[in-house]
Design a protein around this motif. Structure first.
Motif, mmCIF file in Angstrom:
data_model
loop_
_atom_site.group_PDB
_atom_site.id
_atom_site.type_symbol
_atom_site.label_atom_id
_atom_site.label_comp_id
_atom_site.label_asym_id
_atom_site.label_seq_id
_atom_site.Cartn_x
_atom_site.Cartn_y
_atom_site.Cartn_z
ATOM 1 N N THR A 155 0.759 -1.179 -0.055
ATOM 2 C CA THR A 155 0.029 -0.275 -0.014
ATOM 3 C C THR A 155 0.990 1.235 0.038
ATOM 4 O O THR A 155 0.300 2.206 -0.093
ATOM 5 C CB THR A 155 -0.955 0.003 1.266
ATOM 6 O OG1 THR A 155 -0.318 -0.071 2.464
ATOM 7 C CG2 THR A 155 -1.833 -1.296 1.385
ATOM 8 N N LYS A 156 2.130 1.083 0.173
ATOM 9 C CA LYS A 156 3.148 2.323 0.258
ATOM 10 C C LYS A 156 3.594 2.398 -1.158
ATOM 11 O O LYS A 156 4.153 1.805 -1.776
ATOM 12 C CB LYS A 156 4.129 2.043 1.329
ATOM 13 C CG LYS A 156 3.521 1.914 2.519
ATOM 14 C CD LYS A 156 2.568 2.772 3.080
ATOM 15 C CE LYS A 156 2.230 2.401 4.496
ATOM 16 N NZ LYS A 156 1.288 3.330 5.117
ATOM 17 N N LYS A 157 3.641 3.955 -1.639
ATOM 18 C CA LYS A 157 4.393 4.152 -2.814
ATOM 19 C C LYS A 157 5.657 4.300 -2.903
ATOM 20 O O LYS A 157 6.717 4.000 -3.655
ATOM 21 C CB LYS A 157 3.561 5.284 -3.475
ATOM 22 C CG LYS A 157 2.323 4.999 -4.055
ATOM 23 C CD LYS A 157 1.266 6.093 -4.523
ATOM 24 C CE LYS A 157 0.232 5.732 -5.222
ATOM 25 N NZ LYS A 157 -0.661 6.899 -5.486
ATOM 26 N N SER A 158 6.114 5.211 -1.785
ATOM 27 C CA SER A 158 7.425 5.532 -1.646
ATOM 28 C C SER A 158 8.396 4.619 -0.790
ATOM 29 O O SER A 158 7.821 3.911 0.245
ATOM 30 C CB SER A 158 7.588 6.728 -0.797
ATOM 31 O OG SER A 158 8.887 7.366 -0.469
ATOM 32 N N SER A 159 9.506 4.578 -1.382
ATOM 33 C CA SER A 159 10.408 3.356 -0.545
ATOM 34 C C SER A 159 10.906 3.785 0.726
ATOM 35 O O SER A 159 11.138 3.042 1.725
ATOM 36 C CB SER A 159 11.686 3.282 -1.250
ATOM 37 O OG SER A 159 12.504 4.644 -1.455
ATOM 38 N N LYS A 161 8.130 2.043 3.366
ATOM 39 C CA LYS A 161 8.046 0.657 3.213
ATOM 40 C C LYS A 161 9.139 0.333 4.435
ATOM 41 O O LYS A 161 9.954 0.954 4.752
ATOM 42 C CB LYS A 161 8.614 0.222 2.095
ATOM 43 C CG LYS A 161 7.509 0.283 0.680
ATOM 44 C CD LYS A 161 8.053 -0.347 -0.475
ATOM 45 C CE LYS A 161 6.879 0.084 -1.625
ATOM 46 N NZ LYS A 161 7.327 -0.709 -2.932
ATOM 47 N N TYR A 217 9.822 11.131 4.187
ATOM 48 C CA TYR A 217 8.531 11.151 4.103
ATOM 49 C C TYR A 217 7.725 11.734 5.472
ATOM 50 O O TYR A 217 6.606 11.957 5.400
ATOM 51 C CB TYR A 217 8.111 9.841 3.773
ATOM 52 C CG TYR A 217 7.971 8.926 4.942
ATOM 53 C CD1 TYR A 217 6.772 8.760 5.834
ATOM 54 C CD2 TYR A 217 9.026 8.152 5.153
ATOM 55 C CE1 TYR A 217 6.386 7.982 6.680
ATOM 56 C CE2 TYR A 217 8.832 7.234 6.398
ATOM 57 C CZ TYR A 217 7.595 7.212 7.059
ATOM 58 O OH TYR A 217 7.710 6.312 8.132
#
Length: 408
Positions: free
Chosen positions: A238-242, A245, A332
């Motif tokens: 569900t996470k886009k940015s590394s 995660k 983030y």
């Protein structure tokens, strides 16, 4: 059930097996939290801390729900009633704790006899917290969950309504009481480990006791991994940015943080497998001695290995003396929390000191559930119940300048 039936340790029914699951679900993440750095790994620290504080209370609620049902004949209706009872205990205990915390905040903020006196303020805070515990016991709810949420509310509202001397006193008083209680529990566990009555049943079959302890410890390792890694994988999808995660090293740290078992497991084991304070059945004696073995082994061995493991998996970044270095927190968490004015003011500044991600998260939150809760809290809750920035200045009670600056 498969292993224990083959080992012939005694007569254990389905309720006992479910109780064993609840007993060994109570984790003790204190060792890992003491090693983790809140500023360097805020996401990992929040995950471990959040699970640790709720896990024990959830285990106790689950254990109480198991004891209140006849599980000899399980069907769909019994299963639905069981989970309904579990949710009822959880929600009712939470609401009771929140109401007790709000009541304590309102009394200290509004009633004159409870303010401006360190003795009265500290006494009211302790007695109101104890009242939540007694009410939970009176209504057959989970006292540990009620006290937990009462403490959350009191730290958010009540603690800011008292004088500075009362804040210092309560902080050290509760820390001291907690430390003494923890020492007493582990001292009791150590002394009770040599109780002759329980070990009489085990002395005839030491291999059985060692086998049961090894099976329980192995199932704790496997069961912990069976939830941490798949749930982390689903979370990463569900996470886009590394940066958002959870990498494999953090997953291993989370898995390791929940391997230690502590006082809650011991208390639940005694509750389930003793009758009037005595162990009269062979299976019960083996389960209690095995629980003691697992708690001591996980606390000593896994606890001692926690710090070297975290150092290997999460090495601390080397900070230089230049104030313009990048913050150690993930981007983030920090970048979206700065508004446009702050970014422009600090665009050309080479000596800008980055605040910690936790402080930025609390002071300028992004548009999430936490953001809307803060708006509701500032508009309706804190004007009534008090809190940081909503308590008038009282002569003789020096305000915390750092908190005032932080609030501004």
């Amino acid at each position: 059930m498969h292993f224990f039936k083959k080992m012939n340790i005694g007569s254990l029914d389905i309720g006992d097996y479910l109780a064993i699951g609840a007993i060994f679900s109570a984790t003790d993440s204190v060792c890992t939290l003491q090693v983790l750095n809140q500023d360097e790994t805020p996401l990992l620290y929040s995950l471990v801390f959040g699970e640790g504080v709720v896990n024990d209370a959830t285990s106790v609620v689950f254990f109480n729900a198991i004891q209140s049902f006849d599980l000899s004949h399980i069907n769909s209706s019994v299963a639905m009633q069981f989970f309904g009872n579990f949710l009822n205990l959880f929600v009712s205990s939470t609401i009771l704790g929140v109401l007790a915390g709000l009541l304590s905040a309102y009394i200290i903020k509004k009633l004159y006899f409870g303010r401006h006196s360190t003795d009265r303020e500290v006494a009211l805070m302790i007695l109101m917290a104890y009242l939540s515990y007694m009410l939970a016991e009176l209504f057959y709810l989970s006292a540990i969950l009620t006290v937990f949420f009462c403490g959350i509310v009191m730290s958010h509202y009540t603690w800011h309504n008292v004088t500075e001397s009362s804040r210092v006193t309560t902080r050290h008083a509760f820390a001291t009481l907690s430390f003494v209680a923890e020492i007493f529990i582990f001292l009791y566990v150590g002394m009770d480990a040599l109780d002759i009555e329980k070990w009489k049943f085990v002395s005839h079959s030491p291999r059985t006791s060692v086998g049961v302890s090894a099976i329980l410890l192995g199932l704790v390792l496997v069961g912990r991994a069976a939830f941490v890694f798949p749930l982390s994988f689903l979370s990463n999808l569900t996470k886009k940015s590394s940066y958002e995660k959870i990498d494999i090293k953090q997953q291993v740290t989370i898995w390791w943080a929940g391997l230690m078992r502590g006082a809650v497991s011991m208390a639940l084991a005694y509750n389930q497998f003793t009758i009037s304070g005595h162990t009269q059945l062979r299976g019960s004696a083996i389960m209690i001695t095995s629980t003691i073995t697992v708690v001591l082994f996980s606390t000593v061995v896994f606890g001692l290995m926690t710090k070297p493991l975290v150092r290997i998996l999460l090495p601390s970044p080397k900070h230089n003396s230049n104030m313009s270095s990048e913050p150690s927190s993930p981007k983030y968490l920090t970048v979206p929390l700065l508004n446009g004015q702050d970014l422009e003011d600090n665009k050309g500044s080479s000596n800008f000191s980055h605040p910690t991600s936790l402080r930025m998260l609390l002071s300028t939150p992004s548009h999430t559930v936490h953001h809307y809760w803060r708006k509701f809290d500032d508009a309706f809750m804190r004007p009534v119940f008090g809190g940081r920035g909503f308590v008038p200045y009282v002569p003789g009670s020096p305000a915390d300048e750092s908190l005032l600056q932080w609030q501004q």
